[in-house]
Design a protein around this motif. Structure first.
Motif, PDB file in Angstrom:
ATOM      1  N   ALA A  88       0.831  -1.206   0.000  1.00 22.27           N
ATOM      2  CA  ALA A  88       0.000   0.000   0.000  1.00 22.27           C
ATOM      3  C   ALA A  88       0.866   1.258   0.000  1.00 22.27           C
ATOM      4  O   ALA A  88       0.552   2.256  -0.667  1.00 22.27           O
ATOM      5  N   ALA A  89       1.961   1.229   0.760  1.00 23.82           N
ATOM      6  CA  ALA A  89       2.862   2.380   0.795  1.00 23.82           C
ATOM      7  C   ALA A  89       3.468   2.644  -0.576  1.00 23.82           C
ATOM      8  O   ALA A  89       3.599   3.798  -1.007  1.00 23.82           O
ATOM      9  N   ARG A  90       3.805   1.589  -1.284  1.00 23.65           N
ATOM     10  CA  ARG A  90       4.341   1.747  -2.637  1.00 23.65           C
ATOM     11  C   ARG A  90       3.316   2.396  -3.550  1.00 23.65           C
ATOM     12  O   ARG A  90       3.645   3.253  -4.371  1.00 23.65           O
ATOM     13  N   ALA A  91       2.052   1.974  -3.423  1.00 27.97           N
ATOM     14  CA  ALA A  91       1.003   2.542  -4.274  1.00 27.97           C
ATOM     15  C   ALA A  91       0.851   4.043  -4.022  1.00 27.97           C
ATOM     16  O   ALA A  91       0.687   4.827  -4.960  1.00 27.97           O
ATOM     17  N   LEU A  92       0.921   4.464  -2.764  1.00 26.37           N
ATOM     18  CA  LEU A  92       0.793   5.877  -2.452  1.00 26.37           C
ATOM     19  C   LEU A  92       2.060   6.647  -2.846  1.00 26.37           C
ATOM     20  O   LEU A  92       1.996   7.802  -3.265  1.00 26.37           O
ATOM     21  N   ALA A  93       3.232   5.992  -2.732  1.00 19.73           N
ATOM     22  CA  ALA A  93       4.498   6.663  -3.045  1.00 19.73           C
ATOM     23  C   ALA A  93       4.604   7.037  -4.512  1.00 19.73           C
ATOM     24  O   ALA A  93       5.358   7.943  -4.877  1.00 19.73           O
ATOM     25  N   LYS A  94       3.852   6.366  -5.382  1.00 17.26           N
ATOM     26  CA  LYS A  94       3.909   6.674  -6.811  1.00 17.26           C
ATOM     27  C   LYS A  94       3.383   8.072  -7.121  1.00 17.26           C
ATOM     28  O   LYS A  94       3.595   8.588  -8.210  1.00 17.26           O
ATOM     29  N   HIS A  95       2.690   8.701  -6.151  1.00 17.50           N
ATOM     30  CA  HIS A  95       2.167  10.041  -6.359  1.00 17.50           C
ATOM     31  C   HIS A  95       3.197  11.128  -6.043  1.00 17.50           C
ATOM     32  O   HIS A  95       2.869  12.316  -6.117  1.00 17.50           O
ATOM     33  N   SER A  96       4.417  10.753  -5.668  1.00 11.68           N
ATOM     34  CA  SER A  96       5.424  11.737  -5.254  1.00 11.68           C
ATOM     35  C   SER A  96       6.745  11.483  -5.961  1.00 11.68           C
ATOM     36  O   SER A  96       7.061  10.345  -6.338  1.00 11.68           O
ATOM     37  N   GLN A  97       7.527  12.556  -6.131  1.00 15.89           N
ATOM     38  CA  GLN A  97       8.861  12.468  -6.719  1.00 15.89           C
ATOM     39  C   GLN A  97       9.957  12.604  -5.667  1.00 15.89           C
ATOM     40  O   GLN A  97      11.129  12.740  -5.999  1.00 15.89           O
ATOM     41  N   HIS A  98       9.556  12.566  -4.386  1.00 17.13           N
ATOM     42  CA  HIS A  98      10.542  12.664  -3.320  1.00 17.13           C
ATOM     43  C   HIS A  98      11.511  11.480  -3.412  1.00 17.13           C
ATOM     44  O   HIS A  98      11.119  10.372  -3.776  1.00 17.13           O
ATOM     45  N   PRO A  99      12.816  11.693  -3.102  1.00 22.04           N
ATOM     46  CA  PRO A  99      13.777  10.588  -3.180  1.00 22.04           C
ATOM     47  C   PRO A  99      13.371   9.367  -2.373  1.00 22.04           C
ATOM     48  O   PRO A  99      13.574   8.226  -2.814  1.00 22.04           O
ATOM     49  N   PHE A 100      12.798   9.561  -1.155  1.00 27.01           N
ATOM     50  CA  PHE A 100      12.354   8.414  -0.373  1.00 27.01           C
ATOM     51  C   PHE A 100      11.212   7.687  -1.079  1.00 27.01           C
ATOM     52  O   PHE A 100      11.137   6.451  -1.063  1.00 27.01           O
ATOM     53  N   SER A 101      10.314   8.449  -1.704  1.00 24.66           N
ATOM     54  CA  SER A 101       9.205   7.822  -2.409  1.00 24.66           C
ATOM     55  C   SER A 101       9.709   7.009  -3.592  1.00 24.66           C
ATOM     56  O   SER A 101       9.260   5.871  -3.821  1.00 24.66           O
ATOM     57  N   ARG A 102      10.640   7.578  -4.350  1.00 23.38           N
ATOM     58  CA  ARG A 102      11.182   6.840  -5.489  1.00 23.38           C
ATOM     59  C   ARG A 102      11.938   5.602  -5.025  1.00 23.38           C
ATOM     60  O   ARG A 102      11.860   4.543  -5.652  1.00 23.38           O
ATOM     61  N   ALA A 103      12.675   5.717  -3.918  1.00 20.34           N
ATOM     62  CA  ALA A 103      13.393   4.559  -3.398  1.00 20.34           C
ATOM     63  C   ALA A 103      12.425   3.489  -2.915  1.00 20.34           C
ATOM     64  O   ALA A 103      12.681   2.286  -3.078  1.00 20.34           O
ATOM     65  N   LEU A 104      11.306   3.896  -2.336  1.00 15.01           N
ATOM     66  CA  LEU A 104      10.306   2.937  -1.866  1.00 15.01           C
ATOM     67  C   LEU A 104       9.685   2.187  -3.034  1.00 15.01           C
ATOM     68  O   LEU A 104       9.499   0.969  -2.980  1.00 15.01           O
ATOM     69  N   VAL A 105       9.352   2.890  -4.096  1.00 12.67           N
ATOM     70  CA  VAL A 105       8.793   2.234  -5.276  1.00 12.67           C
ATOM     71  C   VAL A 105       9.809   1.251  -5.868  1.00 12.67           C
ATOM     72  O   VAL A 105       9.473   0.120  -6.220  1.00 12.67           O
ATOM     73  N   SER A 106      11.065   1.673  -5.959  1.00 13.63           N
ATOM     74  CA  SER A 106      12.097   0.794  -6.508  1.00 13.63           C
ATOM     75  C   SER A 106      12.364  -0.388  -5.596  1.00 13.63           C
ATOM     76  O   SER A 106      12.639  -1.499  -6.060  1.00 13.63           O
TER      77      SER A 106
END
Length: 779
Positions: free
Chosen positions: A506-524
């Protein structure tokens, strides 16, 4: 009035009528700023006139037409003879001139005219004029090379029948006709393609600094004159044999090597110009009356208030007056993690606004910004690199006089023995000693090694780098993006009140809405994991918004609020969660009122980092890690990778000082980095390598680009450099043995001119083929 208004014209609005007008335009003081900085004269500094305007200008220029170390001395000597020029330092490797001069005593146009009269090109080290100079030089060089190669092929086809025909198959008339065709085709090669050799040789003779161009020209002239004499009067003073094929082949070989070296210099210069692209093209400036305007960063002044949007680079150094965000300063400071920025915090030019719009009060602009200061530091470090002197250039003078003495002595001796053969012997000596093999010994090996390295993703900017790489005994590495991967990875996670796999999905799904480095690292981080069942409400999330300085917030179908951001912010809505998280150093959290997931991110070593360092250590090299990150984190990572010593909290100046100290101790330093903050130390190091994803400014100051991003290729490159040095020694030994064997034969009259020409071509061919052994891709 027309003169004062001319500075407002766009450089492309009108073309100067001639080179003199283009040079004279530089006398406008406003045009000096992009490539000049100022300092007070020694007398002013001693008298304490701190408020006086500086009177000494230090300007940077790019040069064209340099082919050897002797060219640098010619330019320096020509400039130092001018009144008002205090110092002139030419770096032959990078084709740059650093000029210290007094504008009150001499005009810049007079200085550049002197460079032009010396036979070289010069342009300010600023984007537009320097690019124009490079384009002119490249067009001329490409035409000369094309003419030489194309006509060489035609001449060799015309000469082939004389080599391969059986006795009697080629009639004398047809043979003479083919020789006349070779003579006609050789004229453009000699008069046009070989023009740079003749002009350089003339300048060297006139200045008293002999380079390798002088014996090259002597060999070319001797070959052409002897061949023409044999063609015009068969069986006469010069005999019957012609050597036009050897002449055109030699010119084509030398021009090919010089063209590739010129292209390497031009790539480095172009990358330096592109470093300014880190700044935005335009920025929104807020006027005192409440209106706003889009202006270029160069129009900003201290005290201006600008709005910088998310994803935009900061145009100048300043302080945040409104809003909160995070800034990516990794290319400037080496810090791998985004830095939180709030009201009152300082931001630096060229760093990236990662999160939300902020209002910034400008504090420093132009040359006073940290970005420009690092650029200037890098340029100064580049001028301190001593230009390597080719062996061929060092021995050119003694070699030339020895050859002339032998030729004249042989002619005099044979004038008593057999006068009809005296000129024949002198021509044979001059042809057989034409320094083809000596001139090609190092360039051919370097070009072959360069091709082999390129196949492995190692691109050399300087072909002379291979020689220096053999002397390296210390390797210095940056951390972020060099020893470690350029992106962060999820190291540890802990779930509170829920299922960790479902919360991560779920966190990955929400992180896709942001370009923050932590968000991109979480998606990856989750992209390579086995897919787990997500929370059923994920697809129905609504009202997704990004809150400055906090994170993402969304509402699911049941009306429950979910947050992804700082752990403290997420924990504000967890009154019903009894279990405390054990992950105290978590950097990111995701959760609702009933459950949460805490995550810690960090850097990961490159896959081959340990193996690469072990290979470098096995070659006898020492290793040192320099980073702007916290000292404890740097030491921990160094121990994990196997680096022998480490230093954290290092600024760009501290890194430069550390490398300078190593060099003062007699160390030959190889520096590997990727950020703008590494550019000065990369320029100062004896050998500098930039990772493939490195900053454009860092690439411009590097000797090589590691496009493969494999650190193990560094050890491979040094092994190939050692092998290249061995091949060069073999080629030089062959050239020495060849001359030692053939010169006595020519002096004794046993080596006719046709055999001398064949030997000259054969020795060159041996050198080239021996060098091609390096072209096989190393393992």
């Amino acid at each position: 009035m027309m003169i004062s208004d001319s500075k407002h014209l766009h450089p492309h609005d009108a073309e100067p009528a001639c080179a003199a007008e283009r040079i004279a335009a530089l006398d406008d003081p406003d045009l000096l700023a992009p490539f000049t900085h100022w300092r007070a004269a020694e007398g002013e500094a001693a008298s304490g006139l701190s408020n006086a305007a500086p009177t000494v200008a230090i300007s940077q220029f790019q040069l064209a037409g340099l082919h050897c170390g002797a060219c640098a001395g010619i330019i320096e000597r020509a400039l130092l003879d001018l009144p008002g020029v205090q110092a002139a330092r030419v770096n032959a490797a990078s084709a740059r001139l650093t000029l210290t001069w007094l504008p009150t005593r001499i005009r810049l146009s007079a200085i550049l005219e002197r460079v032009e009269r010396a036979g070289y090109g010069a342009a300010p080290d600023a984007a537009a004029p320097a690019r124009e100079l490079r384009e002119r030089e490249q067009r001329k060089a490409l035409w000369r090379l094309f003419v030489a190669v194309f006509l060489m092929m035609q001449v060799m086809m015309m000469a082939a029948p004389a080599y391969f025909a059986e006795p009697g198959d080629l009639s004398p008339d047809l043979e003479r006709l083919l020789q006349w065709a070779c003579w006609v085709l050789s004229l453009p090669v000699l008069l046009f393609s070989a023009g740079p050799f003749f002009s350089a040789a003339w300048r060297q003779i006139r200045s008293g600094r002999l380079g390798m161009d002088v014996p090259v020209v002597l060999g070319l002239l001797t070959t052409f004159v002897a061949s023409s004499g044999a063609l015009f009067e068969p069986g006469g003073f010069f005999g019957d044999e012609v050597y036009f094929d050897s002449l055109t082949m030699f010119v084509a070989f030398l021009l090919g090597g010089r063209f590739l070296e010129m292209r390497a210099r031009h790539r480095a210069a172009a990358q330096l110009e592109q470093s300014s692209a880190a700044l935005p093209d335009a920025v929104e400036r807020l006027e005192p009356d409440g209106s706003s305007a889009r202006v270029a960063p160069s129009r900003l002044q201290v005290g201006d208030l600008v709005r910088v949007f998310a994803g935009q680079a900061f145009p100048a150094d300043g302080r945040i007056e409104s809003g909160a965000t995070s800034a990516n300063e990794s290319l400037l400071t080496g810090e791998s993690l985004p830095v939180a920025k709030g009201v009152g915090d300082e931001v630096v030019a060229a760093s990236l606004n990662m999160q939300s719009p902020v209002l910034v009060r400008v504090q420093r602009v132009g040359a006073d910004t940290r970005h420009q200061a690092i650029q200037r530091l890098m340029r100064e470090a580049m001028t301190q690199r001593p230009a390597t002197t080719e062996l061929a250039d060092r021995v050119a003078g003694p070699f030339l006089w020895a050859v002339l003495a032998l030729a004249i002595g042989g002619a005099l001796l044979w004038s008593f023995i057999d006068p009809s053969r005296s000129v024949w012997v002198a021509v044979s000596v001059l042809i057989v000693t034409c320094p083809c093999a000596l001139s090609l010994a190092a360039p051919s090996a370097r070009l072959a090694a360069t091709g082999a390295l390129a196949k492995r993703g190692v691109l050399l900017v300087r072909l002379e780098l291979l020689e220096t790489l053999c002397k390296v005994d210390t390797v210095v590495l940056d951390k972020t993006g060099t020893l470690t991967q350029e992106s962060m990875v999820l190291l540890q996670q802990q779930a509170v009140g829920g299922d960790a796999a479902a919360l991560l999905s779920a966190a990955r799904a929400l992180a896709k809405h942001s370009q923050h480095p932590f968000s991109r690292a979480l998606v990856s981080a989750g992209s390579s994991q086995v897919s787990e069942p997500a929370l059923p409400e994920v697809e129905a999330w609504a009202q997704v918004q990004e809150l400055p300085g906090l994170g993402l917030q969304a509402v699911d179908a049941a009306g429950q609020v979910w947050r992804l951001g700082s752990p403290a912010w997420v924990r504000e809505q967890e009154p019903s969660v009894a279990t405390e998280p054990q992950l105290a150093d978590a950097q990111l959290a995701f959760g609702s009122r009933t459950q949460a997931l805490y995550m810690r991110f960090g850097e990961m070593l490159r896959a081959d980092a340990r193996e690469a360092l072990a290979a470098l250590h096995s070659q006898g090299l020492r290793s040192l890690l320099l980073s702007g990150d916290a000292g404890e984190r740097v030491a921990r990572l160094a121990a994990s990778a196997g680096v022998q010593s480490a230093q954290g909290d290092a600024t760009a100046a501290m890194k430069l000082a550390a490398v300078a100290q190593l060099q003062a101790e007699g160390r030959c330093v190889l520096m590997v980095g990727d950020g703008i903050n590494d550019a000065p130390v990369l320029a100062r190091a004896d050998v500098s390598v930039v990772m493939g994803q490195g900053a454009m400014l860092a690439r411009a100051s590097a000797d090589a680009l590691l496009l493969s991003n494999r650190l193990l290729d560094l050890a491979m490159a040094r092994q190939l450099a050692l092998r290249t040095a061995q091949i060069i020694r073999q080629n030089l030994l062959w050239a020495a043995v060849y001359n030692a064997a053939c010169i006595p034969l020519a002096l004794l009259g046993f080596l006719p001119p046709w055999a001398a020409g064949l030997g000259m071509a054969g020795s060159s061919l041996f050198v080239v083929l021996n060098a091609q052994r390096l072209a096989r891709s190393p393992h």
